[in-house]
Write a protein that holds these residues in place. Sequence first.
Motif, PDB file in Angstrom:
ATOM      1  N   PHE B 127      33.322  40.921  45.722  1.00  0.00           N
ATOM      2  CA  PHE B 127      31.817  40.722  45.387  1.00  0.00           C
ATOM      3  C   PHE B 127      31.146  41.373  46.527  1.00  0.00           C
ATOM      4  O   PHE B 127      30.255  42.022  46.074  1.00  0.00           O
ATOM      5  CB  PHE B 127      31.486  39.199  45.425  1.00  0.00           C
ATOM      6  N   TYR B 130      30.955  44.766  45.062  1.00  0.00           N
ATOM      7  CA  TYR B 130      29.966  44.983  44.120  1.00  0.00           C
ATOM      8  C   TYR B 130      28.488  45.320  44.650  1.00  0.00           C
ATOM      9  O   TYR B 130      28.057  45.887  44.152  1.00  0.00           O
ATOM     10  CB  TYR B 130      30.272  43.673  43.131  1.00  0.00           C
ATOM     11  N   LEU B 164      24.638  51.572  36.569  1.00  0.00           N
ATOM     12  CA  LEU B 164      24.694  50.118  36.201  1.00  0.00           C
ATOM     13  C   LEU B 164      25.510  49.645  35.492  1.00  0.00           C
ATOM     14  O   LEU B 164      26.231  48.636  35.473  1.00  0.00           O
ATOM     15  CB  LEU B 164      23.158  49.926  35.697  1.00  0.00           C
ATOM     16  N   LEU B 165      25.790  50.318  34.557  1.00  0.00           N
ATOM     17  CA  LEU B 165      26.985  50.167  33.184  1.00  0.00           C
ATOM     18  C   LEU B 165      28.304  49.907  34.162  1.00  0.00           C
ATOM     19  O   LEU B 165      28.873  49.154  33.995  1.00  0.00           O
ATOM     20  CB  LEU B 165      27.162  51.179  32.098  1.00  0.00           C
ATOM     21  N   LEU B 168      28.222  46.779  36.282  1.00  0.00           N
ATOM     22  CA  LEU B 168      28.496  45.625  35.363  1.00  0.00           C
ATOM     23  C   LEU B 168      29.913  45.309  34.759  1.00  0.00           C
ATOM     24  O   LEU B 168      30.507  44.150  34.639  1.00  0.00           O
ATOM     25  CB  LEU B 168      27.572  45.674  34.040  1.00  0.00           C
ATOM     26  N   VAL B 169      30.459  46.393  34.372  1.00  0.00           N
ATOM     27  CA  VAL B 169      31.877  46.442  34.051  1.00  0.00           C
ATOM     28  C   VAL B 169      32.927  45.808  35.175  1.00  0.00           C
ATOM     29  O   VAL B 169      33.688  45.157  34.969  1.00  0.00           O
ATOM     30  CB  VAL B 169      32.378  47.869  33.318  1.00  0.00           C
ATOM     31  N   LEU B 171      31.896  44.321  37.708  1.00  0.00           N
ATOM     32  CA  LEU B 171      31.517  42.516  37.894  1.00  0.00           C
ATOM     33  C   LEU B 171      32.254  41.695  36.811  1.00  0.00           C
ATOM     34  O   LEU B 171      32.685  40.683  37.324  1.00  0.00           O
ATOM     35  CB  LEU B 171      29.909  42.416  37.831  1.00  0.00           C
ATOM     36  N   ALA B 172      32.387  42.304  35.652  1.00  0.00           N
ATOM     37  CA  ALA B 172      33.002  41.462  34.628  1.00  0.00           C
ATOM     38  C   ALA B 172      34.496  41.400  35.097  1.00  0.00           C
ATOM     39  O   ALA B 172      35.088  40.305  35.118  1.00  0.00           O
ATOM     40  CB  ALA B 172      33.069  42.218  33.206  1.00  0.00           C
ATOM     41  N   VAL B 174      35.754  41.320  38.317  1.00  0.00           N
ATOM     42  CA  VAL B 174      35.471  40.483  39.375  1.00  0.00           C
ATOM     43  C   VAL B 174      35.619  38.778  38.973  1.00  0.00           C
ATOM     44  O   VAL B 174      36.119  38.106  39.505  1.00  0.00           O
ATOM     45  CB  VAL B 174      34.438  40.716  40.153  1.00  0.00           C
ATOM     46  N   ALA B 175      34.718  38.831  37.664  1.00  0.00           N
ATOM     47  CA  ALA B 175      34.693  37.413  37.207  1.00  0.00           C
ATOM     48  C   ALA B 175      36.001  36.647  36.844  1.00  0.00           C
ATOM     49  O   ALA B 175      36.208  35.760  37.030  1.00  0.00           O
ATOM     50  CB  ALA B 175      33.610  37.291  35.989  1.00  0.00           C
ATOM     51  N   TYR B 178      37.901  35.765  39.790  1.00  0.00           N
ATOM     52  CA  TYR B 178      37.826  34.726  40.168  1.00  0.00           C
ATOM     53  C   TYR B 178      38.084  33.556  39.252  1.00  0.00           C
ATOM     54  O   TYR B 178      38.409  32.307  39.817  1.00  0.00           O
ATOM     55  CB  TYR B 178      36.137  34.448  40.401  1.00  0.00           C
ATOM     56  N   THR B 179      37.978  33.579  38.073  1.00  0.00           N
ATOM     57  CA  THR B 179      38.669  32.710  37.100  1.00  0.00           C
ATOM     58  C   THR B 179      40.118  32.341  37.360  1.00  0.00           C
ATOM     59  O   THR B 179      40.458  31.035  37.372  1.00  0.00           O
ATOM     60  CB  THR B 179      38.502  33.165  35.508  1.00  0.00           C
TER      61      THR B 179
END
Lengths: 94, 483
Positions: B127, B130, B164-165, B168-169, B171-172, B174-175, B178-179
């Motif tokens: 994170f 990011y 930015l794009l 965001l990709v 970050l997705a 990274v999500a 974490y899941t």
Amino acid sequence: MISEQLLFALCGIGIFSIGLRATLIHQQLLSRLLALNVCGAGVFLIFIAIAYRGETQIADPVPHALVLTGIVVAVSAMAMALALRHKLKDLNDE
Amino acid sequence: MNNPMVWVIMLPLLASLITLAWPRRAHWIGLLFSVITLAFSMVLVYQVFNGGPQTHELGNWNAGLGIALRADALSASLLVMAMLVFTATTFYADAYFSDVNKRMRFWPLWLMLSTAINALLLSGDLFNLYVTLELLGLSAVALTALSDNRAALQASIRYLSIGLLGSLVFLAGVALIYTGYGILDLELLAQRIQAEPLAQVALTLMSAGLIIKSALFPMHFWLPAAHASAPAPVSAALSALVVKVSLYIILRLWIDVFDVVITPASALLIGILGAAAVIWGSWQALRAERLKLLAAYSTVAQLGYLFIFIPLITGLPEGQLRETAFTALVLLALTHGFAKSALFLSAGVVQHRAGHDRIADLAGTSRALPLTTFIIALSGVALIGLPPSGSFIAKWQLLAASIHSAQWWWIPVVATGSILAAAYTFRVLGHAFGPGDSAGKVLNWGREEIPALTLALFATVVLGLGSAGLWDFISNNSQFIGG
């Protein structure tokens, strides 16, 4: 039966994909920025769905902190994009 | 607080805030703080050299809940390169910006850029990577927009939206991590990661975001306009450092953290994209009409070489050969950082003096600006990969690794790329040595030329002749090679 958490996560993925598609196909700056915001909202929704741990337990705070940071970053980036666009418009008008 | 890792991030941040509050003395503050930060980054290298990879847990919170800063040989050597380039460019920028208004806007952003680069290189979790990527992107875009003309503004808006794009990709991805694993710390992740679909999708998303940011072919389209229209010191930092730190994250993920997830096919794919970047970037550089555009396309090509290393390193067995290939990768990245920043700084001198940087109209530059022409030639030596530059040794090892790992098809790519690099360098020099007086009167000594010369000498002489030291440093202190 899909759990609520999965539903929200799938919604997040759906919103992310819609935003991504719009970002890639739109040429106009303003609609592209809007699409990026939609894209970001999708990612944040995924994070929030991850944090859910059932009705008895409190939600995992780490993804919430991440989303907060992400929102701050996204807002400031968007402000900057709009400021740049404004400046460009001024230059074009002259 | 007595850790150099903390200071390397805090000092430029502090300086950025001070220059914002006290713009009149901004250049003194900028120069002073960047020199001190450079000293701290050298202390950090010394610590890594003596004590191996370093970890610092901020506020004594354990990794997992808290945030860890980490430095190993890769990040420490890139950090010192970044600080050397940054400090030299800071001295250059002091002489470059004459407009008071522009100077005031330049310094806080410039120091923020350094903060972001240093923090990114030392980050130990996904994170933070990011956040630092975003900080880096925002300050880079704002600096590009300093040029204040239409082309620069359009390029910076494009740079911002594509950046930015990319984040965001990322970050997705990274999500997803974490899941699946519930952690973001890179070191813990490296222990727990398994070759499963979730990790593969996450790695694909993160890599896609980073490929956009590090301008790998075919996502390079935003780079030439942004790098060519920014002010010269900014272009130098963008080309030498900003794209390279995104590439650093890719390396970190592919070779270190996710090494069990990587399949030979995916490594081959990223290598092929790198090869395409080498050929396409070099060809476009050869056809470029402006010197800064040439340098920007050359960045696309030089980054391509670094991506070719990925299939080679993952294809080699652990041990001496892999270590050598990995060190060659670092050496090439360092050499390109120094050479490209020197090239951009001299392009800035030419542009100031002649009022343009059209290659076809450079006639007489060699007489009017002998030292600048010499610097362009020196950085050309490093871009082509002629001895004694660091890239000569790196490319040599690249070829050797292709043979050792039985992937001969990279050899013609490297050869073609080097020939094209020679062609575009000699094209510039050919015009510069032509008769004419487009660059104005003879000038033997310019204040802007010393930083550029220093950087070019680092690329050609110091890294070439001193590469043995780097070899020891990397092979003894890297977390990577053991996998």
